[in-house]
Write a protein that holds these residues in place. Structure first.
Motif, mmCIF file in Angstrom:
data_model
loop_
_atom_site.group_PDB
_atom_site.id
_atom_site.type_symbol
_atom_site.label_atom_id
_atom_site.label_comp_id
_atom_site.label_asym_id
_atom_site.label_seq_id
_atom_site.Cartn_x
_atom_site.Cartn_y
_atom_site.Cartn_z
ATOM 1 N N TYR A 50 0.847 -1.190 0.000
ATOM 2 C CA TYR A 50 0.000 0.000 0.000
ATOM 3 C C TYR A 50 0.882 1.238 0.000
ATOM 4 N N ILE A 51 0.256 2.362 -0.347
ATOM 5 C CA ILE A 51 0.976 3.627 -0.377
ATOM 6 C C ILE A 51 0.088 4.673 0.295
ATOM 7 N N THR A 52 0.663 5.418 1.208
ATOM 8 C CA THR A 52 -0.129 6.392 1.958
ATOM 9 C C THR A 52 -0.407 7.630 1.113
ATOM 10 N N ALA A 53 -1.233 8.505 1.666
ATOM 11 C CA ALA A 53 -1.551 9.756 0.967
ATOM 12 C C ALA A 53 -0.294 10.600 0.765
ATOM 13 N N ARG A 54 0.680 10.405 1.615
ATOM 14 C CA ARG A 54 1.947 11.143 1.482
ATOM 15 C C ARG A 54 2.976 10.359 0.677
ATOM 16 N N SER A 55 2.506 9.276 0.029
ATOM 17 C CA SER A 55 3.352 8.455 -0.855
ATOM 18 C C SER A 55 4.412 7.655 -0.127
ATOM 19 N N ASN A 56 4.148 7.280 1.114
ATOM 20 C CA ASN A 56 5.030 6.345 1.816
ATOM 21 C C ASN A 56 4.563 4.926 1.517
ATOM 22 N N PRO A 57 5.455 4.070 1.008
ATOM 23 C CA PRO A 57 5.046 2.714 0.627
ATOM 24 C C PRO A 57 5.278 1.695 1.740
ATOM 25 N N TYR A 58 4.500 0.633 1.661
ATOM 26 C CA TYR A 58 4.690 -0.536 2.525
ATOM 27 C C TYR A 58 4.549 -1.768 1.646
ATOM 28 N N TYR A 59 5.405 -2.797 1.909
ATOM 29 C CA TYR A 59 5.367 -4.020 1.119
ATOM 30 C C TYR A 59 5.306 -5.243 2.030
ATOM 31 N N SER A 60 4.607 -6.262 1.583
ATOM 32 C CA SER A 60 4.668 -7.526 2.282
ATOM 33 C C SER A 60 6.031 -8.156 2.028
ATOM 34 N N ASP A 61 6.454 -9.019 2.930
ATOM 35 C CA ASP A 61 7.777 -9.631 2.801
ATOM 36 C C ASP A 61 7.914 -10.419 1.508
ATOM 37 N N SER A 62 6.812 -10.989 1.037
ATOM 38 C CA SER A 62 6.878 -11.856 -0.137
ATOM 39 C C SER A 62 7.163 -11.095 -1.434
ATOM 40 N N VAL A 63 6.938 -9.781 -1.438
ATOM 41 C CA VAL A 63 7.150 -9.016 -2.677
ATOM 42 C C VAL A 63 8.196 -7.917 -2.533
ATOM 43 N N LYS A 64 8.675 -7.727 -1.314
ATOM 44 C CA LYS A 64 9.663 -6.665 -1.085
ATOM 45 C C LYS A 64 10.860 -6.877 -2.001
ATOM 46 N N ASP A 65 11.361 -5.806 -2.550
ATOM 47 C CA ASP A 65 12.512 -5.795 -3.461
ATOM 48 C C ASP A 65 12.179 -6.295 -4.863
ATOM 49 N N ARG A 66 10.927 -6.717 -5.102
ATOM 50 C CA ARG A 66 10.527 -7.137 -6.454
ATOM 51 C C ARG A 66 9.403 -6.260 -7.010
ATOM 52 N N PHE A 67 8.542 -5.768 -6.132
ATOM 53 C CA PHE A 67 7.404 -4.947 -6.560
ATOM 54 C C PHE A 67 7.597 -3.509 -6.091
ATOM 55 N N THR A 68 7.032 -2.580 -6.859
ATOM 56 C CA THR A 68 7.062 -1.169 -6.500
ATOM 57 C C THR A 68 5.676 -0.575 -6.675
ATOM 58 N N ILE A 69 5.172 0.038 -5.607
ATOM 59 C CA ILE A 69 3.881 0.713 -5.674
ATOM 60 C C ILE A 69 4.116 2.209 -5.807
ATOM 61 N N SER A 70 3.272 2.854 -6.598
ATOM 62 C CA SER A 70 3.388 4.298 -6.771
ATOM 63 C C SER A 70 1.998 4.867 -7.024
ATOM 64 N N ARG A 71 1.905 6.198 -6.993
ATOM 65 C CA ARG A 71 0.635 6.847 -7.254
ATOM 66 C C ARG A 71 0.861 8.132 -8.020
ATOM 67 N N ASP A 72 -0.113 8.494 -8.833
ATOM 68 C CA ASP A 72 -0.111 9.751 -9.566
ATOM 69 C C ASP A 72 -1.427 10.441 -9.227
ATOM 70 N N ASN A 73 -1.362 11.381 -8.303
ATOM 71 C CA ASN A 73 -2.596 12.023 -7.834
ATOM 72 C C ASN A 73 -3.266 12.852 -8.939
ATOM 73 N N ALA A 74 -2.488 13.338 -9.876
ATOM 74 C CA ALA A 74 -3.066 14.125 -10.970
ATOM 75 C C ALA A 74 -3.929 13.247 -11.887
ATOM 76 N N LYS A 75 -3.623 11.953 -11.908
ATOM 77 C CA LYS A 75 -4.362 11.025 -12.769
ATOM 78 C C LYS A 75 -5.289 10.105 -11.976
ATOM 79 N N ASN A 76 -5.375 10.311 -10.666
ATOM 80 C CA ASN A 76 -6.194 9.436 -9.809
ATOM 81 C C ASN A 76 -5.850 7.966 -10.030
ATOM 82 N N THR A 77 -4.570 7.691 -10.148
ATOM 83 C CA THR A 77 -4.123 6.348 -10.521
ATOM 84 C C THR A 77 -3.029 5.850 -9.584
ATOM 85 N N THR A 78 -3.115 4.585 -9.237
ATOM 86 C CA THR A 78 -2.042 3.939 -8.512
ATOM 87 C C THR A 78 -1.517 2.782 -9.363
ATOM 88 N N TYR A 79 -0.243 2.504 -9.231
ATOM 89 C CA TYR A 79 0.417 1.494 -10.052
ATOM 90 C C TYR A 79 1.090 0.452 -9.164
#
Length: 115
Positions: A50-79
């Protein structure tokens, strides 16, 4: 009306990459915690990242270092950028939006990792 629409799921070989997108409407996007969950056949839904409103990310151990979460507030989109995919990453991936008592879900997108 709140909508979360995921896209980007596909069949990919082990070691490959995919990027999932989630477009939100009907919410004040920049105030919500945005998350990705997944559910494999016969298993419970689990938090991926998950990614907070301030764009701080959190990852489960199973995906850490392999997945990246991000957000673009101008596009109302999370990746969710997924790399070095493994067969155990196979699941339906769901987008989630949370703010205080609000908790919304998308319909999910299928990710299959197989040779």
């Amino acid at each position: 009306q709140v909508q979360l629409v995921e896209s980007g799921g596909n069949l990919v070989q082990p070691g490959g990459s995919l990027r999932l997108s989630c477009v939100a409407s009907g919410i004040k996007f920049d105030t919500y915690i945005m998350g990705w969950y997944r559910q494999a056949p016969g298993k419970q839904r689990e938090l991926v990242a998950y990614i907070t409103a301030r764009s701080n990310p959190y990852y489960s151990d199973s995906v850490k270092d392999r997945f990246t979460i991000s957000r673009d507030n101008a596009k109302n989109t999370t990746y969710l950028q997924m790399s070095t995919l493994k067969p155990e990453d196979t699941a339906i991936y769901y987008c989630n939006a949370r703010f205080i008592r609000d908790n919304f879900w998308g319909q999910g997108t299928q990710v299959t990792v197989s040779s």
